[in-house]
Design a protein around this motif. Structure first.
Motif, PDB file in Angstrom:
ATOM      1  N   GLU A 193       0.838  -1.209   0.000  1.00  0.00           N
ATOM      2  CA  GLU A 193       0.000   0.000   0.000  1.00  0.00           C
ATOM      3  C   GLU A 193       0.872   1.259   0.000  1.00  0.00           C
ATOM      4  O   GLU A 193       0.620   2.202  -0.758  1.00  0.00           O
ATOM      5  CB  GLU A 193      -0.914  -0.007   1.234  1.00  0.00           C
ATOM      6  CG  GLU A 193      -2.058  -1.011   1.109  1.00  0.00           C
ATOM      7  CD  GLU A 193      -2.721  -1.367   2.426  1.00  0.00           C
ATOM      8  OE1 GLU A 193      -3.590  -2.252   2.431  1.00  0.00           O
ATOM      9  OE2 GLU A 193      -2.365  -0.766   3.455  1.00  0.00           O
ATOM     10  N   GLU A 194       1.894   1.231   0.837  1.00  0.00           N
ATOM     11  CA  GLU A 194       2.778   2.398   0.901  1.00  0.00           C
ATOM     12  C   GLU A 194       3.579   2.530  -0.393  1.00  0.00           C
ATOM     13  O   GLU A 194       3.832   3.630  -0.878  1.00  0.00           O
ATOM     14  CB  GLU A 194       3.707   2.281   2.116  1.00  0.00           C
ATOM     15  CG  GLU A 194       2.964   2.405   3.435  1.00  0.00           C
ATOM     16  CD  GLU A 194       2.190   3.719   3.547  1.00  0.00           C
ATOM     17  OE1 GLU A 194       2.742   4.777   3.200  1.00  0.00           O
ATOM     18  OE2 GLU A 194       1.008   3.673   3.956  1.00  0.00           O
ATOM     19  N   TYR A 195       3.973   1.391  -0.939  1.00  0.00           N
ATOM     20  CA  TYR A 195       4.784   1.375  -2.163  1.00  0.00           C
ATOM     21  C   TYR A 195       4.032   2.042  -3.319  1.00  0.00           C
ATOM     22  O   TYR A 195       4.569   2.905  -4.011  1.00  0.00           O
ATOM     23  CB  TYR A 195       5.120  -0.083  -2.513  1.00  0.00           C
ATOM     24  CG  TYR A 195       6.190  -0.224  -3.569  1.00  0.00           C
ATOM     25  CD1 TYR A 195       7.533  -0.231  -3.215  1.00  0.00           C
ATOM     26  CD2 TYR A 195       5.859  -0.345  -4.918  1.00  0.00           C
ATOM     27  CE1 TYR A 195       8.528  -0.359  -4.177  1.00  0.00           C
ATOM     28  CE2 TYR A 195       6.847  -0.472  -5.876  1.00  0.00           C
ATOM     29  CZ  TYR A 195       8.175  -0.482  -5.508  1.00  0.00           C
ATOM     30  OH  TYR A 195       9.151  -0.604  -6.460  1.00  0.00           O
ATOM     31  N   TYR A 196       2.769   1.657  -3.494  1.00  0.00           N
ATOM     32  CA  TYR A 196       2.000   2.238  -4.605  1.00  0.00           C
ATOM     33  C   TYR A 196       1.505   3.641  -4.280  1.00  0.00           C
ATOM     34  O   TYR A 196       1.267   4.444  -5.171  1.00  0.00           O
ATOM     35  CB  TYR A 196       0.842   1.313  -5.002  1.00  0.00           C
ATOM     36  CG  TYR A 196       1.353   0.113  -5.780  1.00  0.00           C
ATOM     37  CD1 TYR A 196       1.711   0.253  -7.119  1.00  0.00           C
ATOM     38  CD2 TYR A 196       1.533  -1.116  -5.174  1.00  0.00           C
ATOM     39  CE1 TYR A 196       2.224  -0.815  -7.827  1.00  0.00           C
ATOM     40  CE2 TYR A 196       2.049  -2.185  -5.871  1.00  0.00           C
ATOM     41  CZ  TYR A 196       2.393  -2.034  -7.205  1.00  0.00           C
ATOM     42  OH  TYR A 196       2.907  -3.088  -7.902  1.00  0.00           O
ATOM     43  N   ARG A 197       1.367   3.935  -3.001  1.00  0.00           N
ATOM     44  CA  ARG A 197       0.926   5.278  -2.599  1.00  0.00           C
ATOM     45  C   ARG A 197       1.903   6.337  -3.089  1.00  0.00           C
ATOM     46  O   ARG A 197       1.511   7.420  -3.515  1.00  0.00           O
ATOM     47  CB  ARG A 197       0.799   5.358  -1.066  1.00  0.00           C
ATOM     48  CG  ARG A 197      -0.022   6.537  -0.569  1.00  0.00           C
ATOM     49  CD  ARG A 197      -0.002   6.616   0.950  1.00  0.00           C
ATOM     50  NE  ARG A 197       1.270   7.124   1.443  1.00  0.00           N
ATOM     51  CZ  ARG A 197       1.543   8.411   1.641  1.00  0.00           C
ATOM     52  NH1 ARG A 197       0.634   9.309   1.409  1.00  0.00           N
ATOM     53  NH2 ARG A 197       2.728   8.789   2.065  1.00  0.00           N
ATOM     54  N   VAL A 198       3.206   6.020  -3.044  1.00  0.00           N
ATOM     55  CA  VAL A 198       4.194   7.000  -3.502  1.00  0.00           C
ATOM     56  C   VAL A 198       4.564   6.765  -4.966  1.00  0.00           C
ATOM     57  O   VAL A 198       5.515   7.344  -5.473  1.00  0.00           O
ATOM     58  CB  VAL A 198       5.479   6.984  -2.641  1.00  0.00           C
ATOM     59  CG1 VAL A 198       5.180   7.506  -1.249  1.00  0.00           C
ATOM     60  CG2 VAL A 198       6.090   5.588  -2.573  1.00  0.00           C
ATOM     61  N   ASN A 199       3.809   5.869  -5.623  1.00  0.00           N
ATOM     62  CA  ASN A 199       4.042   5.627  -7.050  1.00  0.00           C
ATOM     63  C   ASN A 199       5.494   5.183  -7.299  1.00  0.00           C
ATOM     64  O   ASN A 199       6.140   5.650  -8.240  1.00  0.00           O
ATOM     65  CB  ASN A 199       3.716   6.887  -7.848  1.00  0.00           C
ATOM     66  CG  ASN A 199       3.209   6.544  -9.244  1.00  0.00           C
ATOM     67  OD1 ASN A 199       3.054   5.369  -9.572  1.00  0.00           O
ATOM     68  ND2 ASN A 199       2.971   7.557 -10.055  1.00  0.00           N
ATOM     69  N   ALA A 200       6.005   4.304  -6.465  1.00  0.00           N
ATOM     70  CA  ALA A 200       7.364   3.788  -6.623  1.00  0.00           C
ATOM     71  C   ALA A 200       7.448   2.962  -7.905  1.00  0.00           C
ATOM     72  O   ALA A 200       6.429   2.509  -8.412  1.00  0.00           O
ATOM     73  CB  ALA A 200       7.741   2.950  -5.402  1.00  0.00           C
ATOM     74  N   PRO A 201       8.670   2.765  -8.435  1.00  0.00           N
ATOM     75  CA  PRO A 201       8.809   2.082  -9.729  1.00  0.00           C
ATOM     76  C   PRO A 201       8.216   0.667  -9.721  1.00  0.00           C
ATOM     77  O   PRO A 201       8.229  -0.012  -8.696  1.00  0.00           O
ATOM     78  CB  PRO A 201      10.324   2.003  -9.921  1.00  0.00           C
ATOM     79  CG  PRO A 201      10.873   3.117  -9.096  1.00  0.00           C
ATOM     80  CD  PRO A 201       9.961   3.234  -7.916  1.00  0.00           C
TER      81      PRO A 201
END
Lengths: 364, 388
Positions: free
Chosen positions: B77-85
Motif C-alpha cells: 500500500e505504501e509502495y503504490y501510494r508513492v508511485n514507486a517504480p
C-alpha cells in the motif's frame, strides 16, 4: 487486523443453517404461499428457542448481547434457504432500534426498556417501516409497528393501523401499505437523535438484505451446478460445455468479491452504525449485482425448465429481484458511494482500505 | 474479526512510508522494456535491497524482513501510494521466490533467493511454447539428464522481460516417454549460457517487452532443478497459485489507479456527456476496494493455517477485468486527447501514463493463464462441474 470469523461464530452459523436446511424447503415455502399468514409457526418457535430474535439485545435487557458480526452469517444462511419469515428485519433492524431507544434518556426509552424482554423472547413481534421502503413486510403478523413520522420514531399497535395488502412478485413476501395516526403517546424519539436512529436502521436494513442476497446467490449457483450435472444433452452433462461453465464461473467471481464487502460492512455497523454508509452501500450494491447475475445466468442454464412455476429456482430468483430493491435500490446506494467519494477532503487510496471509512470512526 | 491495525502495524507503516519517501526516485524511470530503463529498475531493486525491502516476507537470512502477509499488504500500500517504480524482478520475487521457499533445498535458497532479494539477478519465466500456451501440458522442449547435467533443446515464447533478464525458470520434459503432465521438471537456466538465443518480440506498444528463447544443447547442472525430477507440473501449479492468487497483483496497485481515476473524473466531470462514465468511475473504485478486502480476508485465512485454492482463479479474472475497466474509463474521460502519445507537445504528463496503462491492461486477461482457462478452473475445481 484479522478478517477471520471465530470458531464459535462459524459453529453457531452451522447449527442454525442445519435447522433451516431441514425445515425451510421448497415444499414448506410453497405451503406458506398458500397459507393465510405466510408463516410457519413451528419454525418461528424453533428460531426463538435458538435465541435468534434476542441476539442483538444486551444481556441486561434479556438478550444474548451479540453483535452484527455474530449475526451476519446467520442472515446469509437465511438467504441461502430463501427464508420467508422476517427474522433478519426483526433481529437486525427493528430490535436494535428499540435497544438504541432504550439506551436514551428520552421518554420513549422507558417504554422500549419495558418492551425488550418480550421482544427478545419472541412473545411480541415488531415490524419496521422506514421511508425508504413504501411497504412493510409481514405487518399483518406483527403485534407492534415501528414507524417514521418525519424524523420521529413512533411505536403503535398493529391493530391501530389500517393495512392494505399488496401482492409482491415474491409470494414469500406479505406487503402492506399502512395508514396511521401519530400521537404524543406513540412517539418514542424525536429530534436529531431520532434522525440518527433512522440512519442506523437504514444501514442495518441494507446490511441484512446484502447478506441475504449473498446467500440467495450462493444457493442459486449451487442448485444450478447440480442441474448442469444432472441434465444430459448430446449424450453428456450440459455442464461439460464451456459456454455453460463460464456463465456459472462469472457468478462465482461476483459472489467471491461481494462476500468480504458484506462482512466488512457488518463489522463497520457493529462499531459505528451511523457512520457505516460507505461500507454498507458497497456491500448492498455488490451483493445485489451477484444475486441478479446469478438469477439471470442460472435461469439460462435451466433452459425452459427455469421459466416454469414448477421449477424451485423461482423461489430464489424472485426473492433476489424483490430484495435487491429493498432498503435502498442500487441507485440509492451508488449515489451514497458517489457522494462519499467526491466529497471535499475524501481520503482515498491504498492506505485507506480500513481508514477513512471506519478507522476514524473507531477513534471517535 | 478485528479490522483495525495494531500499534505495531501502524508503526511498520510509518517506517515504510518514511524510507520510501526518502528513497523513491523523484523523476520517473524509463520503461523497463528498454535497455536503459531495465538498468534503472535494477538499480532501484538494489536500493530497495539496502533496506532489506526487496521482499519483506522473506526471512532475514535471505535478505527479507520476516514480515507476515498483513505487513506485506501494508508495504505494498505504501509502495503504490508513492508511485514507486514497478518491480522489474516481479517474476522472481512474487512467483519463483515463494515457490523456492516451498520446494528449494537450503543450498538452492542460499544461492538463488539471496541474489534475487539483492537485485543482482533478475528473473524471467519460461513456460509457454509455440505449441503449448493455454495447454501447458503439451510442452515439448526437453532437458535430458547427462551425468550431473541436463542437456536442454527446444523453444520457449512470450517470456516477459527475458530480453534483459539474467535467469529464466522453465518447465522442460525430462522424460520424453512420459506424456502430458508426467515427466516434466522445473529447471533454472542462466540466459547467458552457451546455446541460449534470445529473440525479442515487440509488444503492442512497440517495445521488446517479451522474448522467444531458443535452447540448443544448453547444459545446466542438476543443482538447477527445483524439486524432484518429474515434479514440474505440481510445482508449476503452486507457482501459478501465487501468480493468479495473492502476490503478483496486490490490490494497492489498483486502488491507487482508481484514486487517480476519481481525481481525473473530478477534473473532467463538467465536460462529460456520457452519463455512464460516472457509474464506471464509482464501480472502479469500489471494485478495487473489494479486491483489497478480499485480499485481507485471504491473508487472514492463510495466517491462521488456511490455504489458497481455486479461488485464486477468481482473483485473476477480477483484477484483470478491473484494470481494463479503470483504464478504459480513463480513456473515455480523456476523450479526444486520449490517443496522444507521451511526450507530444500537447500531451499532459498524466496522459502518457494512462495510455501506457491502458495498453498494458489489455494483456491482463491473457497472461498468467487466460481468463477463459481460469473460468474452466473455477467451474471444474471450485464448483465441481464435469470435465467431459
Amino acid at each position: 487486523m484479522d478478517f477471520n470469523f471465530t470458531e464459535e461464530q462459524l459453529a453457531f452459523r452451522d447449527g442454525v443453517a442445519d435447522i433451516l436446511r431441514d425445515e425451510v424447503t421448497p415444499a414448506t415455502i410453497r405451503r406458506r404461499w398458500d397459507s393465510d399468514t405466510g408463516l410457519d409457526a413451528g419454525l418461528s418457535h424453533r428460531l426463538i428457542d435458538f435465541g435468534l430474535p434476542a441476539m442483538l439485545v444486551p444481556e441486561d435487557m434479556g438478550g444474548l448481547g451479540l453483535s452484527e458480526v455474530d449475526f451476519i452469517l446467520l442472515a446469509q444462511a437465511c438467504g441461502s434457504v430463501a427464508l420467508p419469515e422476517p427474522l433478519v428485519d426483526e433481529a437486525l433492524v427493528a430490535t436494535p432500534l428499540l435497544v438504541e431507544i432504550a439506551n436514551t434518556t428520552m421518554t420513549g426509552g422507558e417504554r422500549a426498556r419495558a418492551l425488550l424482554p418480550e421482544v427478545a423472547n419472541g412473545t411480541t413481534r415488531v415490524a419496521i417501516g422506514h421511508w425508504i421502503n413504501p411497504y412493510i413486510n409481514f405487518a399483518d403478523s406483527a403485534d407492534l409497528l415501528l414507524l417514521a413520522h418525519g424524523d420521529e420514531v413512533h411505536l403503535i399497535a398493529a391493530s391501530d393501523a389500517q393495512l392494505v395488502s399488496q401482492r409482491s412478485l415474491d409470494p414469500s413476501r406479505r406487503l402492506s401499505k399502512i395508514t396511521w395516526q401519530p400521537s404524543q403517546a406513540s412517539r418514542l424519539a424525536d429530534g436529531p437523535v431520532a434522525a440518527t436512529l433512522w440512519r442506523c436502521a437504514l444501514n442495518r436494513g441494507a446490511l441484512g438484505i446484502a447478506a441475504q442476497l449473498l446467500g440467495l446467490a450462493e444457493a442459486m449457483l449451487q442448485q444450478t451446478v447440480q442441474y448442469s450435472i444432472d441434465r444430459q444433452q448430446f449424450g453428456r452433462s450440459i455442464g461439460a460445455n464451456q459456454a455453460v461453465k463460464h456463465l456459472l464461473a462469472d457468478c462465482a467471481v461476483k459472489i467471491e468479491f461481494a462476500k468480504p464487502a458484506v462482512y466488512r460492512a457488518a463489522y463497520t455497523v457493529s462499531v459505528a452504525p451511523a457512520r457505516a454508509d460507505f461500507a454498507v452501500s458497497h456491500a448492498k450494491v455488490a451483493a445485489g449485482q451477484a444475486a441478479l447475475l446469478c438469477a439471470k445466468n442460472c435461469m439460462q442454464v435451466h433452459g425452459a425448465m427455469g421459466y416454469t412455476w414448477e421449477c424451485d429456482l423461482q423461489i430464489w430468483m424472485k426473492r433476489s429481484w424483490a430484495l435487491d430493491k429493498n432498503w435502498g435500490d442500487a441507485g440509492f446506494h451508488k449515489n451514497r458511494i458517489h457522494e462519499w467519494l467526491l466529497r471535499p477532503g475524501a481520503l482515498l487510496g491504498a492506505d485507506q482500505t480500513f481508514g477513512n471509512a471506519h478507522l476514524a470512526v473507531v477513534a471517535e | 474479526m478485528d479490522l483495525v491495525y495494531s500499534t505495531e502495524q501502524q508503526a511498520f507503516r510509518g517506517e515504510v512510508r518514511q524510507w520510501l519517501e526518502e528513497h523513491v526516485p523523484t523523476t520517473a524511470l524509463e520503461s523497463f522494456d528498454t535497455a536503459a530503463g531495465f538498468e534503472q529498475h535494477r538499480q532501484w531493486e538494489k536500493t530497495l535491497a539496502q533496506g532489506n525491502w526487496g521482499m519483506v516476507t522473506w526471512p532475514k537470512a535471505y535478505g527479507g524482513l520476516g514480515c507476515n502477509l498483513i505487513e506485506w499488504l501494508i508495504f505494498e500500500e505504501e509502495y503504490y501510494r508513492v508511485n514507486a517504480p514497478l518491480r522489474v524482478n516481479q517474476n522472481g520475487i512474487f512467483l519463483l521466490g515463494p515457490t523456492l521457499m516451498e520446494y528449494g533445498t537450503e543450498a538452492q535458497k542460499q544461492r538463488f533467493i539471496t541474489k534475487m532479494a539483492s537485485g543482482e539477478e533478475i528473473w524471467a519465466q519460461g513456460w509457454s511454447e509455440p505449441g503449448a500456451g493455454s495447454d501447458m501440458a503439451a510442452i515439448q522442449s526437453k532437458a535430458i539428464r547427462d551425468g550431473d547435467e541436463y542437456v536442454i533443446n527446444g523453444q520457449k515464447i512470450w517470456s516477459t522481460r527475458a530480453v534483459f533478464a539474467d535467469w529464466i525458470f522453465c518447465i522442460f520434459r525430462t522424460d520424453p516417454d512420459a506424456s502430458r503432465h508426467a515427466g516434466l521438471s522445473f529447471i533454472f537456466v542462466p540466459l547467458n549460457a552457451p546455446g541460449v538465443t534470445v529473440r525479442p518480440i515487440r509488444q503492442l506498444n512497440g517495445l521488446p517487452g517479451f522474448a522467444e528463447i531458443f535452447f540448443d544443447n544448453v547444459r545446466v547442472p542438476v543443482f538447477n532443478r527445483l524439486g524432484e525430477e518429474g515434479e514440474g507440473w505440481k510445482i508449476a501449479m503452486s507457482t501459478a497459485g501465487f501468480e493468479r492468487g495473492l502476490m503478483l497483483r496486490s490490490p494497492a496497485r489498483f486502488q491507487e489507479a482508481a484514486k487517480r481515476l476519481v481525481a481525473l473524473y473530478r477534473k473532467k466531470r463538467n465536460d462529460i456527456l456520457d452519463l455512464s462514465v460516472e457509474d464506471a468511475v464509482v464501480r472502479c473504485y469500489m471494485d478495487a476496494q473489494a479486491y483489497a478486502l478480499s485480499t485481507y480476508q485471504t491473508a487472514s485465512r492463510l495466517m491462521s493455517g488456511g490455504n489458497i485454492g481455486a479461488e485464486s482463479s477468481c482473483n485473476k479474472i477480477f483484477w484483470s477485468e478491473l484494470d481494463m475497466q479503470i483504464h478504459a474509463t480513463a480513456m473515455n474521460l480523456l476523450g479526444s486527447k486520449a490517443e496522444l502519445e507521451p511526450g507530444c507537445d500537447d500531451a499532459a504528463a498524466e496522459l502518457g501514463a494512462w495510455l501506457d496503462g491502458f495498453l498494458f491492461s489489455l494483456s491482463g486477461p491473457i497472461y498468467a493463464g487466460t481468463n477463459e482457462i481460469q473460468r474452466n478452473i473455477i467451474a471444474e475445481r471450485m464448483l465441481g462441474m464435469p470435465k467431459k
